[in-house]
Design a protein around this motif. Structure first.
Motif, short mmCIF file in Angstrom:
data_model
loop_
_atom_site.label_atom_id
_atom_site.label_comp_id
_atom_site.label_asym_id
_atom_site.label_seq_id
_atom_site.Cartn_x
_atom_site.Cartn_y
_atom_site.Cartn_z
N LYS A 80 37.76 43.72 36.66
CA LYS A 80 36.98 42.49 36.81
C LYS A 80 35.51 42.79 36.65
O LYS A 80 34.77 42.08 35.98
CB LYS A 80 37.27 41.89 38.18
N ASP A 81 35.07 43.84 37.30
CA ASP A 81 33.68 44.30 37.22
C ASP A 81 33.70 45.79 36.98
O ASP A 81 34.54 46.50 37.52
CB ASP A 81 32.93 44.03 38.53
N ILE A 82 32.77 46.25 36.20
CA ILE A 82 32.64 47.69 35.96
C ILE A 82 31.18 47.99 35.66
O ILE A 82 30.52 47.23 34.95
CB ILE A 82 33.57 48.15 34.82
N THR A 83 30.66 49.04 36.25
CA THR A 83 29.27 49.40 35.99
C THR A 83 29.16 50.03 34.61
O THR A 83 30.15 50.52 34.06
CB THR A 83 28.75 50.38 37.07
N LEU A 84 27.98 50.00 34.06
CA LEU A 84 27.76 50.54 32.72
C LEU A 84 28.17 52.01 32.62
O LEU A 84 28.72 52.44 31.60
CB LEU A 84 26.30 50.37 32.30
N ASP A 85 27.93 52.77 33.68
CA ASP A 85 28.29 54.19 33.65
C ASP A 85 29.77 54.42 33.99
O ASP A 85 30.24 55.55 34.01
CB ASP A 85 27.41 54.99 34.60
N LYS A 86 30.52 53.35 34.24
CA LYS A 86 31.95 53.36 34.54
C LYS A 86 32.29 54.12 35.82
O LYS A 86 33.43 54.47 36.05
CB LYS A 86 32.75 53.90 33.37
N VAL A 87 31.30 54.33 36.68
CA VAL A 87 31.55 55.01 37.95
C VAL A 87 32.23 54.07 38.93
O VAL A 87 33.13 54.44 39.65
CB VAL A 87 30.23 55.57 38.55
N CYS A 88 31.80 52.81 38.93
CA CYS A 88 32.36 51.82 39.86
C CYS A 88 33.11 50.75 39.08
O CYS A 88 32.62 50.24 38.08
CB CYS A 88 31.24 51.18 40.67
N ARG A 89 34.30 50.43 39.57
CA ARG A 89 35.08 49.36 38.95
C ARG A 89 35.84 48.59 40.02
O ARG A 89 36.17 49.14 41.06
CB ARG A 89 36.02 49.90 37.89
N VAL A 90 36.07 47.32 39.76
CA VAL A 90 36.81 46.45 40.67
C VAL A 90 37.96 45.85 39.87
O VAL A 90 37.75 45.31 38.78
CB VAL A 90 35.92 45.32 41.24
N ALA A 91 39.17 45.95 40.43
CA ALA A 91 40.35 45.40 39.75
C ALA A 91 41.22 44.65 40.76
O ALA A 91 41.27 45.01 41.93
CB ALA A 91 41.15 46.51 39.09
N ARG A 92 41.89 43.64 40.30
CA ARG A 92 42.80 42.85 41.14
C ARG A 92 44.22 43.37 40.92
O ARG A 92 44.60 43.75 39.83
CB ARG A 92 42.72 41.38 40.73
N SER A 93 45.01 43.35 41.98
CA SER A 93 46.42 43.70 41.89
C SER A 93 47.13 42.63 41.08
O SER A 93 46.88 41.44 41.28
CB SER A 93 47.02 43.78 43.30
N LYS A 94 48.01 43.04 40.17
CA LYS A 94 48.77 42.05 39.41
C LYS A 94 49.81 41.37 40.29
O LYS A 94 50.05 40.18 40.16
CB LYS A 94 49.49 42.73 38.24
N ARG A 95 50.42 42.09 41.18
CA ARG A 95 51.48 41.54 42.01
C ARG A 95 50.94 40.76 43.21
O ARG A 95 51.50 39.75 43.60
CB ARG A 95 52.40 42.65 42.52
N TYR A 96 49.84 41.24 43.80
CA TYR A 96 49.28 40.61 44.99
C TYR A 96 47.91 40.05 44.63
O TYR A 96 46.90 40.73 44.76
CB TYR A 96 49.20 41.63 46.15
N GLN A 97 47.88 38.81 44.16
CA GLN A 97 46.67 38.20 43.62
C GLN A 97 45.54 38.07 44.65
O GLN A 97 44.39 37.87 44.27
CB GLN A 97 46.99 36.84 43.02
N ASN A 98 45.84 38.17 45.93
CA ASN A 98 44.81 38.09 46.97
C ASN A 98 44.22 39.45 47.30
O ASN A 98 43.49 39.57 48.28
CB ASN A 98 45.38 37.45 48.25
#
Length: 160
Positions: free
Chosen positions: A52-70
């Protein structure tokens, strides 16, 4: 009917029940725990959606679970540092989305502290202050629960 359909259905039902019994703790939720690897979670428990979000240097990323949308997971260097829960699960002390702030005071006592910069964030840290649970409040009720490394709970985005 194929012979393999019943065992497959039972396996899928069992994995759904496992998620229903997960409890939010300072280290995370179910397999979404501090220290888990991005690659492992991307291949198990239904996988992860595209970042969902990723820093330009790819150090930090945020992803949602496919199975558990919350459930959203923050990774630093492809390792889980924070898990954000927007519904469906409760903490080991029985706090759930929608509970009033007074319940936090009742179950945690003096351990619950307001964030110094955000009055609507209530924090409960572990004894070593490495991990914590942050309760995001809205109109006096729990709107979201975030768990993980205390440092990553100091900002809204989660990457420090």
């Amino acid at each position: 009917m194929k012979w393999w359909i019943f065992p497959l259905a039972m396996m899928l039902a069992g994995s759904a029940q496992a998620g229903a019994s997960w409890i939010i703790k300072p280290e995370g939720l179910g397999p979404y725990k501090v220290g888990a690897r991005y690659e492992n979670l991307g291949k198990t428990f239904g996988g992860l959606e595209a970042d969902k979000d990723i820093t330009l240097d790819k150090v930090c990323r945020v992803a949602r679970s496919k199975r558990y949308q919350n459930v959203e997971v923050t990774f630093v260097k492809k390792v889980v540092v924070r898990v954000d829960v927007a519904g469906g699960f409760g903490t080991e002390r029985g706090v759930r989305i929608g509970d009033p702030a007074i319940k936090l005071q009742r179950v945690y006592g003096d351990a619950v502290k307001p964030h110094p910069e955000h009055a609507d964030w209530l924090m409960v840290e572990t004894g070593d202050r490495e991990l914590a649970i942050r309760y995001m409040m809205h109109e006096g009720k729990v709107a979201a629960i975030h768990a993980g490394k205390r440092l990553q709970l100091q900002t809204l985005e989660g990457c420090k």
